[in-house]
Design a protein around this motif. Structure first.
Motif, PDB file in Angstrom:
ATOM      1  N   UNK A  31       1.937   4.305   4.684  1.00 20.62           N
ATOM      2  CA  UNK A  31       3.006   3.942   4.770  1.00 20.62           C
ATOM      3  C   UNK A  31       4.108   4.353   4.092  1.00 20.62           C
ATOM      4  N   UNK A  32       5.017   4.180   4.139  1.00 20.78           N
ATOM      5  CA  UNK A  32       6.353   5.654   4.206  1.00 20.78           C
ATOM      6  C   UNK A  32       6.963   4.223   3.319  1.00 20.78           C
ATOM      7  N   UNK A  33       7.392   4.463   1.677  1.00 16.08           N
ATOM      8  CA  UNK A  33       7.598   3.896   0.933  1.00 16.08           C
ATOM      9  C   UNK A  33       7.802   2.923   0.914  1.00 16.08           C
ATOM     10  N   UNK A  34       6.608   2.197   0.510  1.00 16.70           N
ATOM     11  CA  UNK A  34       5.309   0.873   0.631  1.00 16.70           C
ATOM     12  C   UNK A  34       6.461   0.015  -0.715  1.00 16.70           C
ATOM     13  N   UNK A  35       6.913   0.566  -1.543  1.00 16.40           N
ATOM     14  CA  UNK A  35       8.194  -0.550  -2.688  1.00 16.40           C
ATOM     15  C   UNK A  35       9.255  -0.898  -2.351  1.00 16.40           C
ATOM     16  N   UNK A  36       9.787  -0.356  -1.209  1.00 19.64           N
ATOM     17  CA  UNK A  36      10.766  -0.126   0.024  1.00 19.64           C
ATOM     18  C   UNK A  36      10.995  -1.892  -0.148  1.00 19.64           C
ATOM     19  N   UNK A  37      12.202  -1.719   0.722  1.00 23.34           N
ATOM     20  CA  UNK A  37      12.637  -3.255   1.687  1.00 23.34           C
ATOM     21  C   UNK A  37      13.102  -2.795   3.169  1.00 23.34           C
TER      22      UNK A  37
ATOM     23  N   UNK B  39      14.843   0.069   5.794  1.00 25.72           N
ATOM     24  CA  UNK B  39      15.812   0.982   6.297  1.00 25.72           C
ATOM     25  C   UNK B  39      15.253   2.250   6.727  1.00 25.72           C
ATOM     26  N   UNK B  40      16.469   2.938   6.958  1.00 24.63           N
ATOM     27  CA  UNK B  40      16.077   4.093   7.407  1.00 24.63           C
ATOM     28  C   UNK B  40      15.351   5.058   6.302  1.00 24.63           C
ATOM     29  N   UNK B  41      15.191   4.806   4.983  1.00 28.59           N
ATOM     30  CA  UNK B  41      14.690   5.632   4.368  1.00 28.59           C
ATOM     31  C   UNK B  41      13.745   5.498   4.417  1.00 28.59           C
ATOM     32  N   UNK B  42      12.976   4.482   4.550  1.00 29.23           N
ATOM     33  CA  UNK B  42      11.647   4.188   4.831  1.00 29.23           C
ATOM     34  C   UNK B  42      11.081   4.109   5.817  1.00 29.23           C
ATOM     35  N   UNK B  43      11.449   4.836   6.858  1.00 32.59           N
ATOM     36  CA  UNK B  43      10.942   4.958   8.271  1.00 32.59           C
ATOM     37  C   UNK B  43      10.409   6.741   8.383  1.00 32.59           C
ATOM     38  N   UNK B  44      10.090   7.621   7.600  1.00 35.33           N
ATOM     39  CA  UNK B  44       9.369   8.746   8.014  1.00 35.33           C
ATOM     40  C   UNK B  44       8.752   9.313   6.592  1.00 35.33           C
TER      41      UNK B  44
ATOM     42  N   UNK C 206       3.178  12.661   7.531  1.00 34.46           N
ATOM     43  CA  UNK C 206       2.230  12.007   7.640  1.00 34.46           C
ATOM     44  C   UNK C 206       2.072  11.125   8.401  1.00 34.46           C
ATOM     45  N   UNK C 207       3.465  10.590   8.622  1.00 33.21           N
ATOM     46  CA  UNK C 207       3.783   8.889   9.640  1.00 33.21           C
ATOM     47  C   UNK C 207       4.802  10.021  10.591  1.00 33.21           C
ATOM     48  N   UNK C 208       3.520   9.324  11.733  1.00 40.60           N
ATOM     49  CA  UNK C 208       4.400  10.363  13.271  1.00 40.60           C
ATOM     50  C   UNK C 208       4.512   9.173  14.072  1.00 40.60           C
ATOM     51  N   UNK C 209       5.599   9.135  14.887  1.00 38.00           N
ATOM     52  CA  UNK C 209       5.677   8.419  15.880  1.00 38.00           C
ATOM     53  C   UNK C 209       4.911   9.322  16.508  1.00 38.00           C
ATOM     54  N   UNK C 210       3.973   8.312  17.778  1.00 39.96           N
ATOM     55  CA  UNK C 210       3.563   9.204  18.570  1.00 39.96           C
ATOM     56  C   UNK C 210       4.076   8.741  20.088  1.00 39.96           C
ATOM     57  N   UNK C 211       3.737   9.567  20.842  1.00 40.87           N
ATOM     58  CA  UNK C 211       3.963   9.823  22.328  1.00 40.87           C
ATOM     59  C   UNK C 211       4.213   7.899  22.724  1.00 40.87           C
ATOM     60  N   UNK C 212       4.971   6.855  23.062  1.00 42.84           N
ATOM     61  CA  UNK C 212       5.103   5.517  23.543  1.00 42.84           C
ATOM     62  C   UNK C 212       4.435   5.737  24.505  1.00 42.84           C
ATOM     63  N   UNK C 213       3.900   6.737  25.546  1.00 49.34           N
ATOM     64  CA  UNK C 213       3.418   5.902  26.466  1.00 49.34           C
ATOM     65  C   UNK C 213       1.975   6.498  26.556  1.00 49.34           C
ATOM     66  N   UNK C 214       1.459   7.262  25.684  1.00 43.44           N
ATOM     67  CA  UNK C 214       0.309   8.048  26.065  1.00 43.44           C
ATOM     68  C   UNK C 214      -1.269   6.687  24.958  1.00 43.44           C
ATOM     69  N   UNK C 215      -1.841   7.070  25.416  1.00 36.63           N
ATOM     70  CA  UNK C 215      -3.136   5.868  25.319  1.00 36.63           C
ATOM     71  C   UNK C 215      -4.436   7.110  24.795  1.00 36.63           C
TER      72      UNK C 215
ATOM     73  N   UNK D 256       4.535  -6.131   6.172  1.00 33.79           N
ATOM     74  CA  UNK D 256       3.620  -5.688   4.727  1.00 33.79           C
ATOM     75  C   UNK D 256       3.752  -7.241   3.737  1.00 33.79           C
ATOM     76  N   UNK D 257       2.811  -7.405   2.952  1.00 32.49           N
ATOM     77  CA  UNK D 257       3.651  -7.812   1.673  1.00 32.49           C
ATOM     78  C   UNK D 257       4.848  -8.442   1.292  1.00 32.49           C
ATOM     79  N   UNK D 258       5.612  -6.981   1.031  1.00 33.52           N
ATOM     80  CA  UNK D 258       7.020  -6.910   0.339  1.00 33.52           C
ATOM     81  C   UNK D 258       8.097  -7.941   1.524  1.00 33.52           C
ATOM     82  N   UNK D 259       7.529  -8.093   2.613  1.00 40.93           N
ATOM     83  CA  UNK D 259       8.916  -8.806   3.778  1.00 40.93           C
ATOM     84  C   UNK D 259       8.872  -7.212   4.737  1.00 40.93           C
ATOM     85  N   UNK D 260       9.064  -6.239   4.406  1.00 43.92           N
ATOM     86  CA  UNK D 260       9.184  -5.595   5.741  1.00 43.92           C
ATOM     87  C   UNK D 260       8.726  -5.088   6.944  1.00 43.92           C
ATOM     88  N   UNK D 261       9.175  -5.020   7.752  1.00 45.82           N
ATOM     89  CA  UNK D 261       8.014  -4.996   8.977  1.00 45.82           C
ATOM     90  C   UNK D 261       7.432  -3.529   8.520  1.00 45.82           C
ATOM     91  N   UNK D 262       6.333  -3.790   9.488  1.00 44.14           N
ATOM     92  CA  UNK D 262       5.411  -2.731   9.366  1.00 44.14           C
ATOM     93  C   UNK D 262       5.291  -1.757  10.775  1.00 44.14           C
TER      94      UNK D 262
END
Length: 165
Positions: A68-74, A76-81, A84-93, A113-119
Motif C-alpha cells: 500500500x503506497x503512502x499508507x498514512x496519507x489521505x 492523491x496522485x503521490x499515493x498512487x505508485x 512494488x505497486x504496479x498496475x497490471x494488464x487490466x484484461x489479464x486473468x 483503507x482504515x484511513x478512509x482512503x480508497x484501496x
C-alpha cells in the motif's frame, strides 16, 4: 439494491475499482459532485456466485500482495505508485488471487483503507467464462451514504481539490 449479473461464454469484466479514484477525473466536475468530493462511495462489496462454473469465470484480484503506497496519507496522485505497486494488464486473468465460481460461495472485500482512503489493491476483474457455460452472480455495494443522496454543491475551496489536483 443488488445487481444480478449474467456472464455468457467468453464474457468478462476488465479490472476496475468499486470506488471513485478522483485524481483520474481532474476536469469532470460532475463526478466530483456525485461522489461528494470522495465522501460518497462504495465502502465494501459483497459478491456471491449463484452457480458452479467449470471453466473460467473466476473473480481475480491482480494486485494481491502488493504494498500500500503512502499508507498514512489521505490519497492523491503521490499515493498512487510506489516500489512494488504496479498496475497490471487490466484484461489479464493470469496473475493474482483467483476465486473460482462455486454455487453459494461469497466474497467480501473492502474498497477503503482504515484511513478512509480508497484501496488500490481492491482492483478486481471477472475472468472470461468458458465455452458453453454461463456464470450467474449477484453483487451488493455497501455505501457510506444512502443511494438516494443528491449530488453535493460545488465548493471551490474543498480540501479534496487541493489533495487530488
Amino acid at each position: 439494491p443488488m445487481q444480478l449479473l449474467r456472464y455468457d461464454a467468453g464474457n468478462y469484466y476488465h479490472a476496475h475499482l468499486d470506488w471513485t479514484e478522483l485524481d483520474l477525473y481532474p476536469d469532470q466536475r460532475q463526478i466530483w459532485l456525485d461522489s461528494h468530493f470522495g465522501h460518497f462511495d462504495r465502502i465494501a462489496t459483497v459478491f456471491w456466485y449463484l452457480n458452479d462454473v467449470q471453466q473460467g469465470g473466476h473473480t481475480i484480484f491482480p494486485k494481491r500482495g502488493q504494498p500500500i503506497c503512502a499508507p498514512g496519507s489521505l490519497g492523491g496522485p503521490s499515493a498512487r505508485y510506489c516500489r512494488g505497486a504496479l498496475d497490471p494488464d487490466m484484461d489479464s486473468c493470469t496473475k493474482g488471487l483467483k476465486v473460482k465460481p462455486r454455487r453459494a460461495r461469497t466474497i467480501l472485500w473492502y474498497n477503503f483503507l482504515a484511513t478512509g482512503r480508497g484501496d488500490r489493491n481492491a482492483l478486481h476483474a471477472g475472468c472470461a467464462v468458458g465455452e458453453n457455460e454461463t456464470k450467474w452472480s449477484v453483487n451488493k455495494w455497501v455505501r457510506n451514504k444512502p443511494w438516494t443522496t443528491p449530488s453535493a454543491p460545488w465548493t471551490p475551496n474543498h480540501p479534496a481539490l487541493k489533495r487530488f489536483g
